[in-house]
Design a protein around this motif. Structure first.
Motif, PDB file in Angstrom:
ATOM      1  N   ALA A  69       7.619  -5.615 -17.283  1.00 42.80           N
ATOM      2  CA  ALA A  69       7.419  -6.388 -16.057  1.00 42.80           C
ATOM      3  C   ALA A  69       8.713  -7.090 -15.661  1.00 42.80           C
ATOM      4  O   ALA A  69       9.479  -7.528 -16.512  1.00 42.80           O
ATOM      5  N   THR A  70       8.942  -7.210 -14.365  1.00 35.41           N
ATOM      6  CA  THR A  70      10.155  -7.860 -13.858  1.00 35.41           C
ATOM      7  C   THR A  70       9.861  -9.288 -13.416  1.00 35.41           C
ATOM      8  O   THR A  70      10.496  -9.805 -12.505  1.00 35.41           O
ATOM      9  N   ASP A 122       0.836  -1.210   0.000  1.00 37.91           N
ATOM     10  CA  ASP A 122       0.000   0.000   0.000  1.00 37.91           C
ATOM     11  C   ASP A 122       0.866   1.253   0.000  1.00 37.91           C
ATOM     12  O   ASP A 122       0.612   2.212  -0.734  1.00 37.91           O
ATOM     13  N   PHE A 123       1.894   1.222   0.839  1.00 39.65           N
ATOM     14  CA  PHE A 123       2.812   2.363   0.923  1.00 39.65           C
ATOM     15  C   PHE A 123       3.519   2.587  -0.414  1.00 39.65           C
ATOM     16  O   PHE A 123       3.606   3.715  -0.916  1.00 39.65           O
ATOM     17  N   MET A 124       4.012   1.501  -1.026  1.00 40.48           N
ATOM     18  CA  MET A 124       4.759   1.611  -2.277  1.00 40.48           C
ATOM     19  C   MET A 124       3.872   2.101  -3.424  1.00 40.48           C
ATOM     20  O   MET A 124       4.273   2.948  -4.224  1.00 40.48           O
ATOM     21  N   ILE A 125       2.640   1.567  -3.489  1.00 41.68           N
ATOM     22  CA  ILE A 125       1.732   1.951  -4.574  1.00 41.68           C
ATOM     23  C   ILE A 125       1.246   3.385  -4.380  1.00 41.68           C
ATOM     24  O   ILE A 125       1.098   4.147  -5.343  1.00 41.68           O
ATOM     25  N   PHE A 140       4.188  -2.574 -11.175  1.00 41.01           N
ATOM     26  CA  PHE A 140       4.154  -3.008  -9.781  1.00 41.01           C
ATOM     27  C   PHE A 140       2.736  -2.814  -9.254  1.00 41.01           C
ATOM     28  O   PHE A 140       2.474  -1.933  -8.446  1.00 41.01           O
ATOM     29  N   MET A 141       1.794  -3.593  -9.781  1.00 41.33           N
ATOM     30  CA  MET A 141       0.383  -3.506  -9.384  1.00 41.33           C
ATOM     31  C   MET A 141      -0.137  -2.073  -9.490  1.00 41.33           C
ATOM     32  O   MET A 141      -0.879  -1.593  -8.642  1.00 41.33           O
TER      33      MET A 141
END
Length: 531
Positions: free
Chosen positions: A167-168, A113-116, A147-148
């Protein structure tokens, strides 16, 4: 002097080629993930474009370690507080048992959540918004790092350019819907599982795969709901922006970091799924820093590389685990290069150990004196080790790492141990087994030959297909019909329902005819006796 027609034609072709190569495209890369390993793969890809004359602008949160003079970087960095929050969350994750990928993803929900959320904030930064507000900017293509964050694809509409997803990871249930790639649960293992080459999936694997697909279907549903909200937040109420569901159908291609022909799993892919596994690996290694070059050059008994990736740092590990690792490594005859960030507080001093805050991992693995790679089973590290033919000992931490480690062991390239429960004796035994048993090195070297054998290298494939989309202003002609079909139509549920109705109707009709024939021709009325 009059030139022959053939020479004039060749000269015209040469001039045309020079003119074409000098007029590079303007490409925008949105690489906003906070994972350094993601950024390395993405920047390695766009470096290929920059080396071939294209002008690349990259939006990123982290500072890239891969760069080029033709790449302009717009960095929206984390604040000191945000960086500390991210580090703390990784520290907590590294101390949990994350062998089950589904549970690992649930535990990582707060971190994701933080990253997105940070990704969305990056796109709303004034310098980033200026890329489409300033009408003087023109882009021929957008590369969107995955990343989503499907809402990020809307940026391509803002700058009126086609979009490719980078995509990775290999094809999976989260990315397949963007290009209509089929989900084949019966014989394609889930993202958290693997299957040995030459074998089918067992009942247990198929049951686990089906259960996993249900979990990821729910996970993707939650992810898409969040992405749809962020889509509205990032782009506001712009009437020119399409509906979120329609915007998702505009993806031209997806570049996957995989090579199914060697790595597996063998599965059907649509033409818009392009594999570029290993793109971060250089065709020719760069010269090593002098300290590392001398250390490896003098490693008469060979050397070991120890790196647990770019996310997990030494401070995140249990201090007792670090002591156990040092006690084993310091007693080896081989030299050890250990990625360790805090140079003032190293695990200990030993003549055979060199600590380094940052390591050119790909270049080190290419060195002939490296005999073993101790890693965290990250996709990038395992790919590089396989490419250079180095056996591995994996200590997975979270995410897809346990699955990667298990697949590596099944392939016979090394062994895996739990970092949480690591003890000195098993750690030492695993290292000595891999170093003394030649089968691990032989198998991974054999795989390296297979991995490299392709009609085009990963870099050539990336360059060709990127320029292909630019030349044709998108690749709608490669779209799978699945993109434009709902769940019922895509799975033939309406056809099955029609067949069911027809069968029921036929059965009812047969029953009626049988009753009619029986009553009309077979059954005789009983005679009633009268007095």
């Amino acid at each position: 002097m009059v030139l022959p027609a053939e020479k004039i034609l060749l000269l015209a072709i040469a001039i045309g080629a020079l003119m074409g190569s000098s007029q590079g495209a303007n490409i925008l890369g949105l690489f906003t993930s906070i994972s350094p390993s993601h950024l390395i793969i993405q920047m390695s890809a766009v470096k290929v474009l920059a080396e071939n004359g294209h002008n690349v602008t990259v939006v990123t949160v982290l500072k890239p370690v891969v760069n080029h003079k033709n790449i302009t970087v717009i960095q929206v960095p984390l604040s000191r507080e945000e960086a500390q929050i991210m580090s703390d969350k990784i520290g907590v994750m590294s101390k949990n048992d994350n062998s089950n990928m589904a549970l690992s993803l649930l535990r990582m929900s707060e971190q994701m959540d933080f990253m997105i959320r940070k990704t969305a904030e990056t796109l709303m930064n004034d310098r980033v918004r200026d890329l489409y507000l300033n009408r003087g900017n023109k882009f021929d293509l957008v590369l969107s790092g995955y990343f989503m964050n499907d809402y990020q694809l809307g940026f391509a509409k803002k700058v009126n350019a086609p979009v490719i997803v980078v995509a990775t990871m290999p094809p999976n249930q989260l990315l397949n819907p963007l290009i209509g790639n089929p989900l084949e649960v019966a014989y394609v293992p889930s993202i958290s599982d693997s299957v040995e080459k030459g074998k089918g999936m067992s009942f247990r694997q198929r049951l686990a795969g089906y259960s996993s697909s249900l979990f990821f279907e729910i996970f993707n549903f939650v992810t898409q709901r969040r992405s749809k909200k962020l889509y509205k937040k990032v782009y506001g109420n712009d009437p020119n922006m399409p509906e979120y569901s329609e915007m998702l159908k505009n993806t031209s291609l997806v570049f996957f970091s995989s090579h199914a022909a060697s790595e597996g799993p063998i599965r059907p892919n649509v033409p818009s799924a392009i594999e570029i596994g290993g793109i971060q690996i250089k065709d020719k290694p760069d010269p090593l820093p002098q300290t590392i070059a001398e250390f490896l050059g003098n490693a008469t008994n060979g050397a070991i590389l120890l790196s647990l990736g770019s996310n997990v740092q030494g401070k995140h590990l249990n201090p007792e685990t670090v002591v156990k690792m040092f006690n084993v490594l310091s007693k080896l005859k081989e030299r050890v290069i250990w990625k360790w960030e805090d140079q003032e507080n190293t695990p200990g001093k030993s003549a055979n150990i060199l600590y380094s805050k940052w390591l050119p991992q790909d270049d080190i693995l290419a060195h002939p004196n490296i005999k073993l790679f101790i890693n965290h089973a990250g996709k990038g590290g395992i790919t590089e080790s396989q490419y250079h033919g180095k056996p591995m000992l994996s200590l997975p931490v979270f995410g897809d790492q346990p699955r990667n480690a298990n697949a590596m062991v099944k392939s016979g390239f090394g062994l895996t141990l739990s970092l949480l429960t690591l003890e000195e004796q098993p750690f030492q035994e695993a290292i000595l087994e891999i170093l003394s048993n030649p089968q691990y090195a032989e198998r991974v070297k054999s795989f390296s030959t297979l991995y490299r054998d392709r009609p085009m290298t990963a870099r050539q494939s990336f360059l060709y297909w990127t320029e292909y989309v630019i030349r044709h202003h998108g690749a709608a002609h490669l779209q799978s019909p699945l993109l434009h079909m709902n769940f019922i139509a895509a799975n033939n549920i309406d056809i099955y329902f029609l067949i069911f109705v027809i069968l029921i109707s036929v059965l009812v009709l047969i029953k009626f005819l049988v009753k009619f024939i029986y009553r009309r021709f077979i059954s005789k009325p009983k005679k009633v006796k009268t007095n």
